[in-house]
Scaffold this active site. Structure first.
Site, PDB file in Angstrom:
ATOM      1  N   CYS A 281       0.803  -1.232   0.000  1.00 18.90           N
ATOM      2  CA  CYS A 281       0.000   0.000   0.000  1.00 18.90           C
ATOM      3  C   CYS A 281       0.834   1.280   0.000  1.00 18.90           C
ATOM      4  O   CYS A 281       0.816   2.027  -0.978  1.00 18.90           O
ATOM      5  CB  CYS A 281      -0.918   0.003   1.218  1.00 18.90           C
TER       6      CYS A 281
HETATM    7  N1  LIG Z   1      -2.857  -6.346   1.988  1.00 21.38           N
HETATM    8  C1  LIG Z   1      -3.294  -5.287   2.627  1.00 21.38           C
HETATM    9  O1  LIG Z   1      -3.010  -5.128   3.794  1.00 21.38           O
HETATM   10  C2  LIG Z   1      -4.169  -4.256   1.958  1.00 21.38           C
HETATM   11  C3  LIG Z   1      -4.721  -3.243   2.761  1.00 21.38           C
HETATM   12  C4  LIG Z   1      -5.553  -2.303   2.162  1.00 21.38           C
HETATM   13  C5  LIG Z   1      -5.825  -2.371   0.795  1.00 21.38           C
HETATM   14  N2  LIG Z   1      -5.261  -3.358   0.027  1.00 21.38           N
HETATM   15  C6  LIG Z   1      -5.606  -3.386  -1.381  1.00 21.38           C
HETATM   16  O2  LIG Z   1      -6.447  -4.512  -1.621  1.00 21.38           O
HETATM   17  C7  LIG Z   1      -6.189  -5.048  -2.928  1.00 21.38           C
HETATM   18  C8  LIG Z   1      -5.849  -6.532  -2.822  1.00 21.38           C
HETATM   19  O3  LIG Z   1      -4.660  -6.654  -2.083  1.00 21.38           O
HETATM   20  P1  LIG Z   1      -4.184  -8.034  -1.470  1.00 21.38           P
HETATM   21  O4  LIG Z   1      -3.148  -7.673  -0.478  1.00 21.38           O
HETATM   22  O5  LIG Z   1      -5.312  -8.862  -1.017  1.00 21.38           O
HETATM   23  O6  LIG Z   1      -3.538  -8.720  -2.760  1.00 21.38           O
HETATM   24  P2  LIG Z   1      -3.068 -10.246  -2.903  1.00 21.38           P
HETATM   25  O7  LIG Z   1      -2.040 -10.267  -3.959  1.00 21.38           O
HETATM   26  O8  LIG Z   1      -2.750 -10.819  -1.559  1.00 21.38           O
HETATM   27  O9  LIG Z   1      -4.371 -10.999  -3.404  1.00 21.38           O
HETATM   28  C9  LIG Z   1      -4.975 -10.758  -4.620  1.00 21.38           C
HETATM   29  C10 LIG Z   1      -5.539 -12.065  -5.150  1.00 21.38           C
HETATM   30  O10 LIG Z   1      -6.244 -11.776  -6.365  1.00 21.38           O
HETATM   31  C11 LIG Z   1      -6.047 -12.863  -7.242  1.00 21.38           C
HETATM   32  N3  LIG Z   1      -6.377 -12.422  -8.601  1.00 21.38           N
HETATM   33  C12 LIG Z   1      -5.680 -11.632  -9.434  1.00 21.38           C
HETATM   34  N4  LIG Z   1      -6.348 -11.457 -10.584  1.00 21.38           N
HETATM   35  C13 LIG Z   1      -7.510 -12.148 -10.468  1.00 21.38           C
HETATM   36  C14 LIG Z   1      -8.609 -12.361 -11.318  1.00 21.38           C
HETATM   37  N5  LIG Z   1      -8.678 -11.825 -12.542  1.00 21.38           N
HETATM   38  N6  LIG Z   1      -9.619 -13.125 -10.874  1.00 21.38           N
HETATM   39  C15 LIG Z   1      -9.573 -13.707  -9.636  1.00 21.38           C
HETATM   40  N7  LIG Z   1      -8.545 -13.535  -8.791  1.00 21.38           N
HETATM   41  C16 LIG Z   1      -7.532 -12.780  -9.207  1.00 21.38           C
HETATM   42  C17 LIG Z   1      -4.594 -13.242  -7.024  1.00 21.38           C
HETATM   43  O11 LIG Z   1      -4.341 -14.548  -7.471  1.00 21.38           O
HETATM   44  C18 LIG Z   1      -4.491 -13.099  -5.509  1.00 21.38           C
HETATM   45  O12 LIG Z   1      -4.803 -14.314  -4.840  1.00 21.38           O
HETATM   46  C19 LIG Z   1      -5.085  -4.192  -3.522  1.00 21.38           C
HETATM   47  O13 LIG Z   1      -5.645  -3.170  -4.287  1.00 21.38           O
HETATM   48  C20 LIG Z   1      -4.433  -3.576  -2.301  1.00 21.38           C
HETATM   49  O14 LIG Z   1      -3.815  -2.346  -2.588  1.00 21.38           O
HETATM   50  C21 LIG Z   1      -4.446  -4.306   0.588  1.00 21.38           C
END
Ligand SMILES: NC(=O)c1ccc[n+]([C@@H]2O[C@H](COP(=O)([O-])OP(=O)(O)OC[C@H]3O[C@@H](n4cnc5c(N)ncnc54)[C@H](O)[C@@H]3O)[C@@H](O)[C@H]2O)c1
Length: 464
Positions: free
Chosen positions: A302
């Site tokens: 982030c």
């Molecule tokens: N991790 C955090 O602490 C956090 C906090 C706030 C916001 N975010 C935001 O949340 C969002 C997700 O982050 P995350 O940490 O969960 O990411 P992540 O990489 O852990 O998980 C994302 C998942 O999406 C899957 N994916 C990708 N393309 C796909 C598709 N077309 N169809 C189905 N699945 C698909 C991936 O395989 C993966 O398992 C991002 O925008 C991030 O900036 C994350």
């Protein structure tokens, strides 16, 4: 009244009533916890969210293109350290399952998108995961479904990127519901940012208020009902773009303030002042000061990434976001400062980096979590290796460090034994499991980027 006017009027009335029927049907399904919830992206955000809905008796299906994640979840396993296999098993007992088959979306009532939003190699927003997901959802979209985007992104993404793909790609000619312009066949859309703080044990996830920006009042109401079922408070803003901007403001606030203390740390080191002592003293002020802490550089998905989504978008408006750029410059420089500090500390001992054995303690981007993304430790290891150091690492959360989007280290976690074999032990991530007294006692030289050795007095410690 002409016949054609009559037809037109009756079709508007029927379109409004169809939209209203969809709205009230979905609202009541949500209130009775009978709504089927699809969560797309079973990562750090999507999986815990799915578990929260399962706990509240919703039928949840997790979608992911990563077949290994799908199989692990369906066999009752977990791949995220802080989520136990038992929690997944409990969710399965509640009816949770995972799939890569988007056709199953047709059975769902609400679709929540939690896919990655990284930067590309030119430091620009990479929306390919959002567009890919939207293209996969579109052919299966059904009238009256609610689609919510949670991925962090620039203001305008929901309306300018997500909705056009959903409207163009669906087979039923569905349009996003836009208040007065209700269409016979429509779906509801909102943006609601994720605000999780990984590793934070003090605030329960359901106590974090959920910000919601619906495309129209009905979408806001439905999304509020959906999130109100698992979060204690929802906060509605006027549009998806306002909700998108809210998330960016929060992360830019952190990024800029961390850059400020990082810069003041560099000055304090020169002036012989202890910035940690200063921050602690300033924190006693009961108003107007919130402490931020310096470190070896920004990490995580982030804070190092999200601000640049806004600076990129700002260019469309002939606007330069100078605070973001300056903060980015200072924070990006921190790993270089750490490596310079290791060189200076070794120099004091009449040693060069080249050929020295350095143990990096902690590679996760922050303490007590199993997340390597954008970790400054990776840059530091690469820089040390470039300078000829023989680098090892230890991290209780990572038995190995292999290949990522920007690195390929292929290293194995070294045991925390025989610390005197290293010329320098470099504390990058201050995991709680480490016994810092022992580490200082048994090491020849300790460079501490996190003030993890606070309270320990030894000439072997160098703060940086
Ligand atoms: N991790 C955090 O602490 C956090 C906090 C706030 C916001 N975010 C935001 O949340 C969002 C997700 O982050 P995350 O940490 O969960 O990411 P992540 O990489 O852990 O998980 C994302 C998942 O999406 C899957 N994916 C990708 N393309 C796909 C598709 N077309 N169809 C189905 N699945 C698909 C991936 O395989 C993966 O398992 C991002 O925008 C991030 O900036 C994350």
């Amino acid at each position: 009244m002409l016949e054609s006017e009559l037809i037109c009027t009756s079709s508007i009335m029927s379109s409004q009533s169809v939209s209203a029927t969809h709205f009230s049907e979905l609202k009541s399904k949500i209130e009775q916890r009978q709504a089927k919830v699809a969560i797309i992206g079973m990562g750090y955000v999507g999986l815990p969210l799915a578990l929260l809905y399962c706990e509240r008796d919703f039928a949840v299906t997790g979608f992911d293109i990563d077949q290994r994640k799908v199989s692990t979840l369906n066999s009752g396993g977990s791949y995220i350290f802080r989520i136990t296999a038992q929690e997944i098993q409990q969710a399965k007992d509640q009816g949770f399952s995972a799939t890569a088959d988007y056709a199953q979306l047709e059975q769902m009532d609400a679709i929540i998108i939690c896919v990655p939003t990284p930067l590309n190699e030119y430091h620009e927003p990479d929306l390919s995961y959002i567009t890919g997901t939207a293209e996969s959802i579109a052919p299966h979209l059904q009238p009256g479904q609610l689609v919510v985007l949670e991925s962090t992104t620039y203001p305008g993404t929901t309306e300018e990127v997500l909705i056009p793909i959903l409207e163009k790609g669906n087979k039923l000619g569905l349009k996003a519901n836009r208040g007065a312009e209700t269409n016979v066949k429509s779906f509801f859309v909102a943006f609601s940012p994720e605000r999780e703080d990984p590793g934070n044990q003090t605030v329960a996830r359901r106590d974090i208020p959920k910000v919601i920006g619906g495309l129209d009042p009905q979408a806001s109401e439905l999304a509020s009902a959906l999130y109100g079922a698992i979060f204690n408070r929802t906060v509605r803003v006027s549009s998806p773009a306002a909700a998108e901007m809210t998330k960016l403001l929060e992360n830019i606030y952190r990024c800029v303030n961390i850059a400020l203390v990082n810069e003041l740390k560099l000055l304090s080191l020169r002036m012989g002042l202890d910035i940690w002592e200063v921050i602690e003293a300033a924190s006693t002020k009961p108003f107007g000061f919130h402490p931020f802490y310096p470190g070896p550089g920004l990490g995580g998905h982030c804070i190092p990434v999200d601000p640049f989504y806004l600076s990129w978008k700002a260019k469309e408006w002939d606007f330069r976001t100078r605070f973001i750029e300056l903060a980015g410059e200072i924070n990006t420089n921190m790993p270089y400062h750490v490596v310079d500090s290791v060189a200076r500390a070794l120099n004091q001992q009449k040693k060069a980096i080249n050929g020295s054995k350095v143990l990096v303690l902690g590679v996760a981007y922050k303490k007590d979590i199993d997340d390597l993304r954008e970790s400054p430790a990776l840059t530091i290891i690469e820089l040390l290796q470039k300078d000829g150091a023989q680098v090892s690492y230890n991290d209780p959360y990572f038995p190995t460090v292999g290949r990522g989007r920007k690195y390929d280290l292929q290293m194995k976690c070294a045991p925390l034994e025989n610390l005197s074999q290293y010329d320098c032990v470099l504390i990058v991530t201050d995991h709680s499991d480490y016994d810092y007294e022992r580490i200082v006692r048994e090491s020849k030289l300790v460079v501490d980027t996190r003030n993890a050795t606070r309270g320990i007095s030894s000439p072997k410690i160098v703060h940086c």
